[in-house]
Design an enzyme around this catalytic site. Sequence first.
Site, short mmCIF file in Angstrom:
data_model
loop_
_atom_site.label_atom_id
_atom_site.label_comp_id
_atom_site.label_asym_id
_atom_site.label_seq_id
_atom_site.Cartn_x
_atom_site.Cartn_y
_atom_site.Cartn_z
N GLU A 251 -18.03 13.30 14.37
CA GLU A 251 -18.69 12.88 13.14
C GLU A 251 -19.36 14.12 12.58
O GLU A 251 -20.44 14.53 13.03
CB GLU A 251 -19.71 11.77 13.42
CG GLU A 251 -20.02 10.93 12.18
CD GLU A 251 -21.18 11.48 11.36
OE1 GLU A 251 -20.90 12.28 10.44
OE2 GLU A 251 -22.31 11.12 11.63
N CYS A 285 -25.85 13.18 6.33
CA CYS A 285 -24.43 13.54 6.22
C CYS A 285 -23.69 12.64 5.25
O CYS A 285 -22.71 13.05 4.63
CB CYS A 285 -23.76 13.52 7.59
SG CYS A 285 -23.86 11.94 8.44
#
Length: 502
Positions: A251, A285
């Site tokens: 990720e 993010c």
Amino acid sequence: MTVLSSASGTDAGRSASSRTSFDSLAPATGKRLASYPIGNAEQVEAAVERARSAFDWWGSLSFDERKKHLSAWRALIARRVDEFAELVSAETGKPRDDAVLEILLTLDHMDWAAKNAKKVLGPHKVSSGTLAANHEASVEYPPLGVIGVIGPWNYPVFTPMGSIGYALAAGNTVVFKPSEYTPGVGTWLADTFGEAVPGHPDVFQTVTGLGDTGAALCTARVGKLAFTGSSATGRKVMAACAQNLTPVLMECGGKDALIVDEDADVDAAAGAAIWGGMSNSGQTCIGTERVYVHEKRYDQFVDAIRRQAGDVVAGESYGAMTMPSQIDVVRRHVEDALEHGATAVVGGAQSIRPPFVDPVVLVDVPDDSVAITEETFGPTLTVTKVHDIDEAVAKANATGYGLASAVFSGKRGMEIARRLRTGMTSVNSVITFASIPELPFGGIGESGFGRIHGPDGLKEFTRAKAISRQRWTSPLNLTSFRKTGRLTDVLVRIIRLRYGRG
């Protein structure tokens, strides 16, 4: 061994040299909060071995038994949420309200994973098909064993627990290396698990340390390594894990775009863009960094952004930048955009006042500016006028990243969402998908691969096991040297009858 940092955005490694401990510092003041040990390779391997032994017990439990233990842990965290939120706030610099929200979202996901693991992963029958009609066929998803998790500092509870909670619910044990900026959060999680599941502390362990500690976890022969951080560090993690063919879940970063259609609610879109871009100091993010607005609504949108952003102030609306070196990245991106003709309609270079960064909104930013092409990971937005939605989609997709996106549109929200090359999209909101436990979370391209959350997140920490069981002997035995040419002729007739018609 390559040194790894678990930081998201731009990575900052703190050299371990010969030190055996490091300090956790308050981002806003630099005040020392606590000291934590630097785990070396031998200590990491020992933790993995303990977890491997603990797997013999944890992995043998039924789904219902594991649900009971995980529910006890969830309840303990909920009862001590004030204490936990204070720690999260101290280490990250985020306001207490944001810390509480992060913990609340985590508890909701923990609850879903524990309650649904049996339904998603337990044995279930599938069709045997024509040629194996005398067999019973089933699929189940056993755990992988020990899962290594390297977590980020920006959301030190919610993000790693998307791997930890789901891996535990699936029957794995876990060794967690938290970011060097939030070691106390990782330690607190492991300590409370030990309280909730007494006598079995090795089921979930935290090993604190710096980059070398994370590197050691990559080569410790875990069943899978789940990493959250920058794309650059993700490549190093993959290279280290490749030594033992350890599978990885990545990720990584994002450069997420928000599209505003000509029939959108402009005020709502502006408010969402500000929150998506500025909350948590922009250190998200899946936060908004680029906005593409239909030319018919562009001026109205910029006015709304300017008006609403005036109420957002660093140190009040959100906290200090957690990682000091990230401030330099934000400064470089803002200055580069301004030097190449961009205009700041909110803030500007003067907004960067370490350890805080006030909101910055830039317009007329060239497409090749680093403020457009690289992850900024700070409280900034670029706003770009587009002729139509085709141009907006093309610009939004013109990046190697592919994590998240958002669309504001009255009629075409779903249509536009499906055209965006990202793993997740919110329509008429931002980041909402992360709060929905059944939705998978993850990206493509430079943003990584693999999924946490939802059924996909549970299966991510398992292996598919296929089983066929013969229920009776069939005259059409295909796995025998005794089959005759006559049997083959029968099979040919079956094939023609079954598949020969268009």
